[in-house]
Design an enzyme around this catalytic site. Structure first.
Site, mmCIF file in Angstrom:
data_model
loop_
_atom_site.group_PDB
_atom_site.id
_atom_site.type_symbol
_atom_site.label_atom_id
_atom_site.label_comp_id
_atom_site.label_asym_id
_atom_site.label_seq_id
_atom_site.Cartn_x
_atom_site.Cartn_y
_atom_site.Cartn_z
ATOM 1 N N LYS A 69 6.850 -1.061 -8.376
ATOM 2 C CA LYS A 69 6.538 0.358 -8.645
ATOM 3 C C LYS A 69 7.781 1.227 -8.871
ATOM 4 O O LYS A 69 7.749 2.152 -9.682
ATOM 5 C CB LYS A 69 5.693 0.944 -7.509
ATOM 6 C CG LYS A 69 4.263 0.406 -7.489
ATOM 7 C CD LYS A 69 3.433 1.111 -6.441
ATOM 8 C CE LYS A 69 2.033 0.529 -6.397
ATOM 9 N NZ LYS A 69 1.158 1.234 -5.447
ATOM 10 N N ASN A 90 2.537 3.597 -10.749
ATOM 11 C CA ASN A 90 1.535 2.528 -10.701
ATOM 12 C C ASN A 90 0.776 2.405 -12.024
ATOM 13 O O ASN A 90 -0.105 1.553 -12.151
ATOM 14 C CB ASN A 90 0.558 2.738 -9.532
ATOM 15 C CG ASN A 90 -0.472 3.808 -9.825
ATOM 16 O OD1 ASN A 90 -0.250 4.668 -10.680
ATOM 17 N ND2 ASN A 90 -1.581 3.758 -9.129
ATOM 18 N N TYR A 221 -6.733 -3.264 2.395
ATOM 19 C CA TYR A 221 -8.134 -3.699 2.464
ATOM 20 C C TYR A 221 -8.151 -5.204 2.595
ATOM 21 O O TYR A 221 -7.202 -5.899 2.231
ATOM 22 C CB TYR A 221 -8.919 -3.249 1.223
ATOM 23 C CG TYR A 221 -8.136 -3.393 -0.052
ATOM 24 C CD1 TYR A 221 -8.075 -4.605 -0.723
ATOM 25 C CD2 TYR A 221 -7.416 -2.322 -0.570
ATOM 26 C CE1 TYR A 221 -7.330 -4.747 -1.880
ATOM 27 C CE2 TYR A 221 -6.661 -2.453 -1.735
ATOM 28 C CZ TYR A 221 -6.619 -3.673 -2.370
ATOM 29 O OH TYR A 221 -5.881 -3.822 -3.509
ATOM 30 N N GLY A 243 -9.335 0.665 2.431
ATOM 31 C CA GLY A 243 -9.003 1.367 1.190
ATOM 32 C C GLY A 243 -9.657 0.903 -0.102
ATOM 33 O O GLY A 243 -9.095 1.113 -1.178
#
Ligand code: ATR
Length: 278
Positions: A69, A90, A221, A243
Site C-alpha cells: 500500500k 488501496n 476477518y 470486518g
C-alpha cells in the site's frame, strides 16, 4: 468496438485467499459492467515493474493490499486527498491521460459499515482504535469527521500512537497513548486495527475498555471469531463484529471510482458471509 472486457485485479503478497474477486465479480454482474478481476501475487521487489506493465497492457485498475500500500502511494502520479492523508493507496485507477490515480477507500469502507450496515452514529461517542500502523492511518480522518466525543489511538509502542495522533490534530480531537493509559474508562466503540489477529494474538489492552453495550470491531476477518472478538465476548461484549462489511464497502468505493457506479452492498455482504464462513 473493443470486445475485450476491461481488466482489474488485486495485487498483494500473499493474495491467494483474497475475497476481492468474489466481491467484484458480484458487483459486475449486479451493475452489468463488463470486466475481469484477477489475483496478482507479486513480491515487493517486483511491484513497481509489474504494475507499470499491467497498465501499459491496457489494465484499468488495481486494488492494492499488504504489503504494497505504501509503495502504491509512491508510484501513483496523483493522490486523492484521502490517500495523501493516509500515505497509503488501496486503489489504483488509470485516468484519461494515462496517469495513475491513487486512492484510499479503507476509511470510507469502515465508516459505511459502521454507519449504514450497523446503524451506529459515532457523533458524541467515545471511540478507541487499537494499533498505530497503516490500517489505523487510513481510518483516522474519516472517523474524526463523524465528530466522536473522543478518539483515542492506543498502541503497544506508545510513541507511534502519539506521532500518528499529532498528524491528525488539524482534523479533530485525537489522543495517542500506550496501553497503560487505558485503565480509566470504557469506550462505546473499540476498533482493533492491529495485525495481532494474523499471529493469533490479542493486543494486551485491559478488559475495562469494554462495557456491556460497547461495540467491538475487528478490521480483520476470519472464518470464525477472530482472537480479538473471542477476547471481547469473553469480557462481556455483546456486539462483536468482524470486518467483512468494511471489506465489501471499501470494494464498493473502489468500484465506483473505476466504473462511476456504486453497487448495492447488502446482498454481496450476505453472500460473502455465507461463502466465507460456511
Ligand atoms: P498495518 O499496516 O497492517 O497496520 P503495521 O504498520 O506493521 O501494519 O502495524 C501493525 C500494528 O499492529 C502496529 O500498531 C503494531 O504495534 P507496534 O507498533 O507496537 O508494533 C500492532 N501489533 C502487531 N502485533 C501486535 C500484538 N501482538 N499486540 C499488540 N499490537 C500488535
Amino acid at each position: 468496438m473493443n470486445a475485450q472486457p476491461d481488466q482489474y485485479g488485486v495485487i498483494g503478497h500473499p493474495v491467494a485467499h483474497s475475497w476481492s474477486p468474489f466481491i467484484h465479480g458480484m458487483f459486475a454482474r449486479q451493475t452489468g459492467e463488463q470486466l475481469t478481476y484477477r489475483l496478482h501475487d507479486v513480491l515487493p521487489q517486483d511491484f513497481r515493474a509489474y504494475v507499470l506493465d499491467f497498465f501499459s497492457r491496457g489494465g484499468r485498475g488495481l486494488n492494492v493490499t499488504v504489503p504494497h500500500k505504501v509503495a502504491a502511494a509512491e508510484l501513483a502520479n496523483e493522490l486523492t486527498p484521502r490517500a495523501e492523508r493516509a500515505r497509503a493507496v488501496n486503489t489504483l485507477a488509470v485516468q484519461r491521460d494515462n496517469r495513475l490515480l491513487g486512492d484510499n477507500t479503507d476509511g470510507a469502507g469502515l465508516v459505511h459499515d459502521l454507519r449504514d450496515n450497523l446503524s451506529l452514529n459515532l457523533a458524541g461517542r467515545r471511540v478507541l482504535i487499537v494499533g498505530a500502523g497503516g490500517a489505523t492511518r487510513g481510518v483516522v480522518a474519516p472517523l474524526l469527521v463523524l465528530r466522536p466525543a473522543q478518539l483515542v489511538i492506543a498502541n503497544r509502542t506508545a510513541d507511534r500512537a502519539q506521532a500518528l495522533a499529532a498528524d491528525f490534530k488539524d482534523v479533530g480531537a485525537v489522543h495517542g497513548c500506550g496501553f497503560d493509559e487505558l485503565h480509566e474508562q470504557a469506550y462505546d466503540v473499540v476498533i482493533n486495527a492491529t495485525s495481532a489477529s494474523l499471529a493469533g494474538e490479542v493486543p494486551a489492552i485491559p478488559a475495562s475498555v469494554i462495557a456491556a453495550d460497547s461495540l467491538c470491531y475487528d478490521m480483520a476477518y476470519s472464518k470464525g471469531d477472530t482472537p480479538f472478538l473471542k477476547w471481547a465476548r469473553e469480557n462481556g461484549c455483546t456486539r462483536a463484529i468482524q470486518g467483512w462489511g468494511m471489506l465489501v464497502e471499501q470494494a464498493a468505493e473502489s468500484f465506483q471510482l473505476w466504473r462511476g457506479v456504486r453497487p448495492q452492498t447488502k446482498s454481496v455482504l450476505e453472500a460473502l458471509r455465507e461463502s466465507a464462513t460456511s
